[in-house]
Design an enzyme around this catalytic site. Structure first.
Site, PDB file in Angstrom:
ATOM      1  N   ASP A 121      65.842  30.185  32.290  1.00  0.00           N
ATOM      2  CA  ASP A 121      65.329  28.842  32.027  1.00  0.00           C
ATOM      3  C   ASP A 121      64.507  28.920  30.741  1.00  0.00           C
ATOM      4  OD1 ASP A 121      66.029  28.932  34.829  1.00  0.00           O
ATOM      5  OD2 ASP A 121      64.841  27.123  35.160  1.00  0.00           O
ATOM      6  N   LYS A 137      67.171  20.623  32.286  1.00  0.00           N
ATOM      7  CA  LYS A 137      66.041  20.579  33.217  1.00  0.00           C
ATOM      8  C   LYS A 137      64.963  19.656  32.675  1.00  0.00           C
ATOM      9  CE  LYS A 137      62.666  23.961  35.038  1.00  0.00           C
ATOM     10  NZ  LYS A 137      62.359  25.409  35.074  1.00  0.00           N
ATOM     11  N   LYS A 157      68.641  19.877  36.613  1.00  0.00           N
ATOM     12  CA  LYS A 157      67.586  20.438  37.460  1.00  0.00           C
ATOM     13  C   LYS A 157      66.329  19.600  37.280  1.00  0.00           C
ATOM     14  CE  LYS A 157      64.611  24.505  38.106  1.00  0.00           C
ATOM     15  NZ  LYS A 157      64.397  25.950  37.807  1.00  0.00           N
TER      16      LYS A 157
END
Length: 241
Positions: A102, A166, A195
């Protein structure tokens, strides 16, 4: 079960648990905290533990023999490092056993409208992950972005095709919103998953994010969310819109 359902989907409790990235990104998290995080991840069968990259090797060891992923946060939480630094961090985390990456985009370059740089950054890190068989997630940090900037990032992602985009780090001035999740999903469609992370602390918010289109949820409240879901389910199954 949520009210006002039209297009209903049924999920087992385990399928819902498999949408959770069980998170401890606190700067003071010690070995005991990592042991607790990994133990809880195994107890509830979460998809991943989300940790600072320095904890990658430890968590990989603690989760050895399980199917639970180790997810390393890169250039976290500000994103304000060079591409070369992000590449090194990514490769180092993968060498330590990371199954997922991430990383935070360079927000200064987003504000500069330097989308060529952002695309290069995204392509470079996504390509490394793809070559290594590692899941890639791009953190936008929407609380600092205008809608047109979110749209521009999502359109770049649709072209580059990381595994996920995300909403947030959870360390900014705001976290995930239903509106942002829907907007991001509308742009990337089925090409990229979304996400949601930041401020998701209860079962109702968790389910609402899934309803909006999120397929992964980052939260440090996974244990409480699962405990709440288990009281709502019927025959091990939940239905949400």
């Amino acid at each position: 079960m949520m009210k006002g359902m039209k297009n209903m989907k049924r999920y087992t409790i385990d399928q819902l648990a498999q949408m959770i990235d069980h998170t401890n990104l606190k700067p003071f998290a010690d070995q005991a905290a990592m042991e607790s995080l990994c133990r809880e991840a195994q107890q509830f069968h979460f998809k991943m533990v989300a940790i600072n990259s320095v904890q990658t090797a430890l968590c990989k060891h603690l989760l050895e023999g399980t199917d639970i992923h180790v997810g390393a946060a890169i250039s976290f939480p500000l994103g304000q490092t060079t591409l070369e630094t992000k590449v090194f961090e990514t490769q180092d985390a993968i060498e330590d056993g990371a199954d997922e990456i991430d990383y935070v985009v360079n927000l200064s370059e987003v504000k500069n409208k330097n989308y060529r740089y952002i695309e290069k950054e995204m392509e470079t890190i996504t390509d490394i992950c793809r070559e290594e068989g590692v899941i890639s997630k791009v953190i936008f940090e929407n609380c600092y972005l205008e809608k047109d900037e979110i749209e521009a990032l999502a359109r770049i992602a649709r072209k580059v095709k990381p595994d996920f985009i995300k909403t947030s780090t959870g360390f900014g001035t705001g976290g995930a919103t239903i509106e942002d999740v829907r907007f991001m999903k509308e742009i990337v469609g089925d090409d990229v998953k979304v996400k949601a992370a930041g401020g998701i602390r209860d079962a109702e918010t968790f389910l609402a994010m899934i309803e909006a289109g999120a397929e992964r949820i980052g939260t440090s409240s996974g244990v409480q969310i699962m405990a709440s879901l288990q009281t709502k389910e019927t025959d091990g199954v939940m239905t949400i819109e």
